[in-house]
Design a protein around this motif. Sequence first.
Motif, PDB file in Angstrom:
ATOM      1  N   GLN A   1       0.854  -1.192   0.000  1.00  0.00           N
ATOM      2  CA  GLN A   1       0.000   0.000   0.000  1.00  0.00           C
ATOM      3  C   GLN A   1       0.886   1.237   0.000  1.00  0.00           C
ATOM      4  O   GLN A   1       1.413   1.627   1.044  1.00  0.00           O
ATOM      5  CB  GLN A   1      -0.941  -0.008   1.217  1.00  0.00           C
ATOM      6  CG  GLN A   1      -1.863  -1.204   1.252  1.00  0.00           C
ATOM      7  CD  GLN A   1      -2.604  -1.402  -0.061  1.00  0.00           C
ATOM      8  OE1 GLN A   1      -3.224  -0.481  -0.578  1.00  0.00           O
ATOM      9  NE2 GLN A   1      -2.520  -2.604  -0.611  1.00  0.00           N
ATOM     10  N   PHE A   2       1.052   1.843  -1.167  1.00  0.00           N
ATOM     11  CA  PHE A   2       1.928   3.013  -1.308  1.00  0.00           C
ATOM     12  C   PHE A   2       1.549   4.111  -0.324  1.00  0.00           C
ATOM     13  O   PHE A   2       2.414   4.794   0.212  1.00  0.00           O
ATOM     14  CB  PHE A   2       1.844   3.516  -2.755  1.00  0.00           C
ATOM     15  CG  PHE A   2       2.874   4.547  -3.122  1.00  0.00           C
ATOM     16  CD1 PHE A   2       4.226   4.269  -3.081  1.00  0.00           C
ATOM     17  CD2 PHE A   2       2.467   5.812  -3.538  1.00  0.00           C
ATOM     18  CE1 PHE A   2       5.172   5.223  -3.440  1.00  0.00           C
ATOM     19  CE2 PHE A   2       3.406   6.774  -3.903  1.00  0.00           C
ATOM     20  CZ  PHE A   2       4.764   6.476  -3.849  1.00  0.00           C
ATOM     21  N   ALA A   3       0.261   4.250  -0.048  1.00  0.00           N
ATOM     22  CA  ALA A   3      -0.219   5.291   0.866  1.00  0.00           C
ATOM     23  C   ALA A   3      -0.218   4.841   2.321  1.00  0.00           C
ATOM     24  O   ALA A   3      -0.592   5.621   3.199  1.00  0.00           O
ATOM     25  CB  ALA A   3      -1.635   5.717   0.473  1.00  0.00           C
ATOM     26  N   GLY A   4       0.233   3.618   2.605  1.00  0.00           N
ATOM     27  CA  GLY A   4       0.071   3.078   3.941  1.00  0.00           C
ATOM     28  C   GLY A   4       1.342   2.707   4.682  1.00  0.00           C
ATOM     29  O   GLY A   4       1.279   1.955   5.654  1.00  0.00           O
ATOM     30  N   PHE A   5       2.491   3.225   4.278  1.00  0.00           N
ATOM     31  CA  PHE A   5       3.737   2.851   4.944  1.00  0.00           C
ATOM     32  C   PHE A   5       3.784   3.302   6.410  1.00  0.00           C
ATOM     33  O   PHE A   5       4.536   2.758   7.204  1.00  0.00           O
ATOM     34  CB  PHE A   5       4.952   3.391   4.184  1.00  0.00           C
ATOM     35  CG  PHE A   5       5.415   2.504   3.055  1.00  0.00           C
ATOM     36  CD1 PHE A   5       4.512   1.850   2.234  1.00  0.00           C
ATOM     37  CD2 PHE A   5       6.759   2.336   2.806  1.00  0.00           C
ATOM     38  CE1 PHE A   5       4.932   1.041   1.188  1.00  0.00           C
ATOM     39  CE2 PHE A   5       7.195   1.532   1.756  1.00  0.00           C
ATOM     40  CZ  PHE A   5       6.285   0.882   0.957  1.00  0.00           C
ATOM     41  N   ASP A   6       2.975   4.290   6.776  1.00  0.00           N
ATOM     42  CA  ASP A   6       2.947   4.719   8.175  1.00  0.00           C
ATOM     43  C   ASP A   6       2.389   3.630   9.087  1.00  0.00           C
ATOM     44  O   ASP A   6       2.565   3.688  10.301  1.00  0.00           O
ATOM     45  CB  ASP A   6       2.178   6.031   8.347  1.00  0.00           C
ATOM     46  CG  ASP A   6       0.791   6.009   7.735  1.00  0.00           C
ATOM     47  OD1 ASP A   6       0.487   5.134   6.892  1.00  0.00           O
ATOM     48  OD2 ASP A   6      -0.011   6.889   8.085  1.00  0.00           O
ATOM     49  N   ALA A   7       1.770   2.591   8.531  1.00  0.00           N
ATOM     50  CA  ALA A   7       1.259   1.483   9.346  1.00  0.00           C
ATOM     51  C   ALA A   7       2.398   0.661   9.948  1.00  0.00           C
ATOM     52  O   ALA A   7       2.233   0.073  11.017  1.00  0.00           O
ATOM     53  CB  ALA A   7       0.359   0.578   8.500  1.00  0.00           C
ATOM     54  N   PHE A   8       3.569   0.618   9.290  1.00  0.00           N
ATOM     55  CA  PHE A   8       4.670  -0.198   9.803  1.00  0.00           C
ATOM     56  C   PHE A   8       5.976   0.570   9.986  1.00  0.00           C
ATOM     57  O   PHE A   8       7.005  -0.017  10.320  1.00  0.00           O
ATOM     58  CB  PHE A   8       4.889  -1.452   8.932  1.00  0.00           C
ATOM     59  CG  PHE A   8       5.207  -1.184   7.486  1.00  0.00           C
ATOM     60  CD1 PHE A   8       6.513  -1.067   7.058  1.00  0.00           C
ATOM     61  CD2 PHE A   8       4.186  -1.074   6.544  1.00  0.00           C
ATOM     62  CE1 PHE A   8       6.807  -0.841   5.717  1.00  0.00           C
ATOM     63  CE2 PHE A   8       4.465  -0.858   5.203  1.00  0.00           C
ATOM     64  CZ  PHE A   8       5.775  -0.734   4.797  1.00  0.00           C
ATOM     65  N   ILE A   9       5.940   1.894   9.776  1.00  0.00           N
ATOM     66  CA  ILE A   9       7.120   2.725  10.028  1.00  0.00           C
ATOM     67  C   ILE A   9       6.754   3.744  11.108  1.00  0.00           C
ATOM     68  O   ILE A   9       6.154   4.787  10.817  1.00  0.00           O
ATOM     69  CB  ILE A   9       7.600   3.427   8.738  1.00  0.00           C
ATOM     70  CG1 ILE A   9       7.956   2.387   7.674  1.00  0.00           C
ATOM     71  CG2 ILE A   9       8.789   4.340   9.040  1.00  0.00           C
ATOM     72  CD1 ILE A   9       8.338   2.973   6.317  1.00  0.00           C
ATOM     73  N   PRO A  10       7.079   3.449  12.365  1.00  0.00           N
ATOM     74  CA  PRO A  10       6.672   4.321  13.474  1.00  0.00           C
ATOM     75  C   PRO A  10       7.221   5.747  13.391  1.00  0.00           C
ATOM     76  O   PRO A  10       6.631   6.660  13.971  1.00  0.00           O
ATOM     77  CB  PRO A  10       7.225   3.622  14.717  1.00  0.00           C
ATOM     78  CG  PRO A  10       7.526   2.228  14.303  1.00  0.00           C
ATOM     79  CD  PRO A  10       7.781   2.255  12.826  1.00  0.00           C
ATOM     80  N   ALA A  11       8.318   5.963  12.670  1.00  0.00           N
ATOM     81  CA  ALA A  11       8.892   7.313  12.551  1.00  0.00           C
ATOM     82  C   ALA A  11       8.004   8.239  11.731  1.00  0.00           C
ATOM     83  O   ALA A  11       8.151   9.459  11.787  1.00  0.00           O
ATOM     84  CB  ALA A  11      10.280   7.245  11.922  1.00  0.00           C
TER      85      ALA A  11
ATOM     86  N   LEU B   1      10.688  -3.644   8.150  1.00  0.00           N
ATOM     87  CA  LEU B   1      10.234  -4.990   7.792  1.00  0.00           C
ATOM     88  C   LEU B   1      10.130  -5.894   9.012  1.00  0.00           C
ATOM     89  O   LEU B   1       9.293  -6.805   9.042  1.00  0.00           O
ATOM     90  CB  LEU B   1      11.127  -5.593   6.715  1.00  0.00           C
ATOM     91  CG  LEU B   1      11.004  -4.928   5.338  1.00  0.00           C
ATOM     92  CD1 LEU B   1      11.896  -5.634   4.324  1.00  0.00           C
ATOM     93  CD2 LEU B   1       9.560  -4.892   4.854  1.00  0.00           C
ATOM     94  N   GLU B   2      10.934  -5.654  10.026  1.00  0.00           N
ATOM     95  CA  GLU B   2      10.790  -6.400  11.274  1.00  0.00           C
ATOM     96  C   GLU B   2       9.445  -6.055  11.926  1.00  0.00           C
ATOM     97  O   GLU B   2       8.771  -6.933  12.481  1.00  0.00           O
ATOM     98  CB  GLU B   2      11.954  -6.108  12.224  1.00  0.00           C
ATOM     99  CG  GLU B   2      11.845  -6.807  13.565  1.00  0.00           C
ATOM    100  CD  GLU B   2      11.749  -8.331  13.487  1.00  0.00           C
ATOM    101  OE1 GLU B   2      11.195  -8.930  14.440  1.00  0.00           O
ATOM    102  OE2 GLU B   2      12.198  -8.937  12.499  1.00  0.00           O
TER     103      GLU B   2
END
Length: 152
Positions: free
Chosen positions: A37-47, A144-145
């Motif tokens: 999900q190009f718009a959804g990387f904030d789901a797994f990148i807490p920064a 990815l972790e």
Amino acid sequence: MEPLQPDTLIRNPYGAPVVASVVVDCEAPRLWGLVGQFAGFDAFIPALSHIEMTGVGVGALRTKIFHDGHCVVEQLNSRDEDAMRMTWTTIYNTLGVARLWAAMSVEALGSRRSRATWTVIGEPVEMAQAELETFVQAFADSALENVRRMLG
């Protein structure tokens, strides 16, 4: 005076690819549903504080806003839903990166296991190439972790 000619600041970076990969105990479509999900990387990148999108599909722009105030604008170059892969290019950032190209792909490893692979090629503005590659590797490995913990 010479007439103006077409030009651009966008070009692909040169360098060795940084590759991060994670194997997750889940079906490939479920893994793609998160990392694809190009718009959804904030789901797994807490920064990331949040993501703002301009447009949809190939050509869309993603503005990633980080909690520390940094900003990255990226354009989706390609996306193949069936093959579970996409590529993008950074076109603006406040992180000191001159050029950056990235890809995300997911492959099935049987019916209940799959692998996500994040490939990045970048060129820094002022820092050493090795320093950028070390940063990108740690960033992608950590993200990815998080994906593995979320889905595994």
